[in-house]
Every structure is written in C-alpha cells, then in structure tokens.
Design a protein around this motif. Structure first.
Motif, PDB file in Angstrom:
ATOM      1  N   ILE A  56       9.295   4.804  -3.151  1.00  0.00           N
ATOM      2  CA  ILE A  56       9.456   3.410  -2.731  1.00  0.00           C
ATOM      3  C   ILE A  56      10.127   3.334  -1.362  1.00  0.00           C
ATOM      4  O   ILE A  56       9.708   2.576  -0.492  1.00  0.00           O
ATOM      5  N   ARG A  71       7.678   4.490   1.337  1.00  0.00           N
ATOM      6  CA  ARG A  71       6.569   3.541   1.510  1.00  0.00           C
ATOM      7  C   ARG A  71       7.037   2.248   2.175  1.00  0.00           C
ATOM      8  O   ARG A  71       6.448   1.777   3.136  1.00  0.00           O
ATOM      9  N   HIS A  72       8.109   1.658   1.659  1.00  0.00           N
ATOM     10  CA  HIS A  72       8.513   0.336   2.132  1.00  0.00           C
ATOM     11  C   HIS A  72       9.472   0.359   3.313  1.00  0.00           C
ATOM     12  O   HIS A  72       9.453  -0.561   4.132  1.00  0.00           O
ATOM     13  N   TYR A  73      10.318   1.360   3.407  1.00  0.00           N
ATOM     14  CA  TYR A  73      11.278   1.382   4.506  1.00  0.00           C
ATOM     15  C   TYR A  73      10.807   2.255   5.664  1.00  0.00           C
ATOM     16  O   TYR A  73      11.113   1.978   6.811  1.00  0.00           O
ATOM     17  N   ASP A 125       7.493   2.927   5.990  1.00  0.00           N
ATOM     18  CA  ASP A 125       6.135   2.454   6.241  1.00  0.00           C
ATOM     19  C   ASP A 125       5.142   3.614   6.308  1.00  0.00           C
ATOM     20  O   ASP A 125       4.270   3.650   7.170  1.00  0.00           O
TER      21      ASP A 125
END
Length: 193
Positions: free
Chosen positions: A147, A150-152, A154
């Motif tokens: 996570i 993926r999210h921080y 990118d």
C-alpha cells in the motif's frame, strides 16, 4: 535550472557524469518526495528516514560515478529498490541489537523521549493523516508495504513486485487484502476520511 527540469532521468544522469552537479540536484528534487515518503512510512521515524534517504543518494552517486548504472529509463524503481534494501538492512541490524528493558519489560529507548516536537512537526500531524498511519501500522507488514509503495511512492504493481521479490498477482493480492483490512478497521472505529 529550468532547462534541466525538461530533461529525462537518463539525460540528467549523463549530464551529471559529464560534470554538471545541477543535473543531479534536479534528479534528486524530482524524486525526493516519493523516495522520502516511502522510506518514512517503512521506518516510521523522521530522522532515520532522513539518514536512509541520504544513504540512498550516496549509493546512487557512487554507482553512477563508477560507471555501473545501467537502469536506463528506470531510475525511480532502481532508487526505490536501493531505499527498500537499506530499510531491510536497517531492520536486520536492529534485530541483532540487544534491547535494554525496564521493569515493565519495555525497551527503554521506546519509553524515553529524547526530542521535543517542533511546531512544524505538530502542523504536519493532521488528524486524518495520523488515523491512516495508525491503521497502516496495524496491517501485516507485506500488505502495508504494498500500500505504501503504491499510494505514497506511486509505483506500478510490476515495480512493486520487483522490489518486494514477489509476483504481480501476489502484490495485487496483498493490496486487495490490505485495503479490505483498512475498510474493516474504518467501519469498526466509525472513521470517515
């Protein structure tokens, strides 16, 4: 400097090799936020994250200057891999370090507070940001890591799979279960972000 920002990572590296220090500065500024944020969320310590971040770029400089850089067009995934490995190395070293426990069986360095929080740090810690971080901390390590990347950072699932040494399907599964677990925590605690 504005002209340098239009160059690709590969062109910046070539320019740095030719002696242009500003090219490397542009490269660092381009990827600083993603790299630092990913490191910070893995180690959960601002000062340690800053140290590891600096170590990442020392390794990058050494590799480029020695002519061993071959990741054409894939600078960020390569840098993320170095950051990930340095974080893993840090945790391996910590596991081998003996802990000093107090009478309540707590690590004494976790109980002691050596630094006073600055006004800047207090501003950074917004309520929703803290809630997300707390929930991320409760996830299994493999789910949390995917996570964060993926999210921080990118990163694509292909890049995540490469960095974490797993298949793309495994990375996707970890992400799915991590998000399901986060939703369950949000429902249980009645949190809306």
């Amino acid at each position: 400097m504005n002209l340098l920002s239009k160059l690709s990572d590969h062109e910046l590296i070539n320019s740095f090799n030719a002696g242009n220090v500003n090219a490397f500065e542009t490269l660092v500024l381009r990827h600083k936020e993603k790299l630092y944020t990913s490191i910070f969320f893995l180690v959960k310590d601002k000062y340690l994250a800053e140290d590891i971040f600096q170590d990442v770029f020392i390794r990058i400089i050494d590799t480029i200057k020695s002519g061993r850089y071959t990741e054409e067009g894939k600078f960020l995934p390569w840098a993320m891999r170095i950051a990930h490995n340095l974080c893993v190395d840090y945790f391996r070293k910590v596991k081998r370090t003996p802990t000093i426990k107090n009478s309540d069986d707590q690590d004494i360095f976790e109980v002691l507070n050596f630094t006073e929080e600055s006004a800047e740090d207090k501003m950074i810690k917004k309520q929703s940001h803290n809630r997300v971080r707390d929930m991320l901390d409760q996830l299994p390590e493999d789910q949390r890591e995917v996570i964060i990347l993926r999210h921080y950072a990118d990163m694509s699932f292909k890049e995540i799979a490469h960095i974490t040494n797993c298949s793309i399907n495994t990375a996707l599964g970890r992400m799915r279960y991590g998000l399901i677990n986060l939703r369950k925590m949000m429902v249980a605690k009645q949190i809306s972000l």
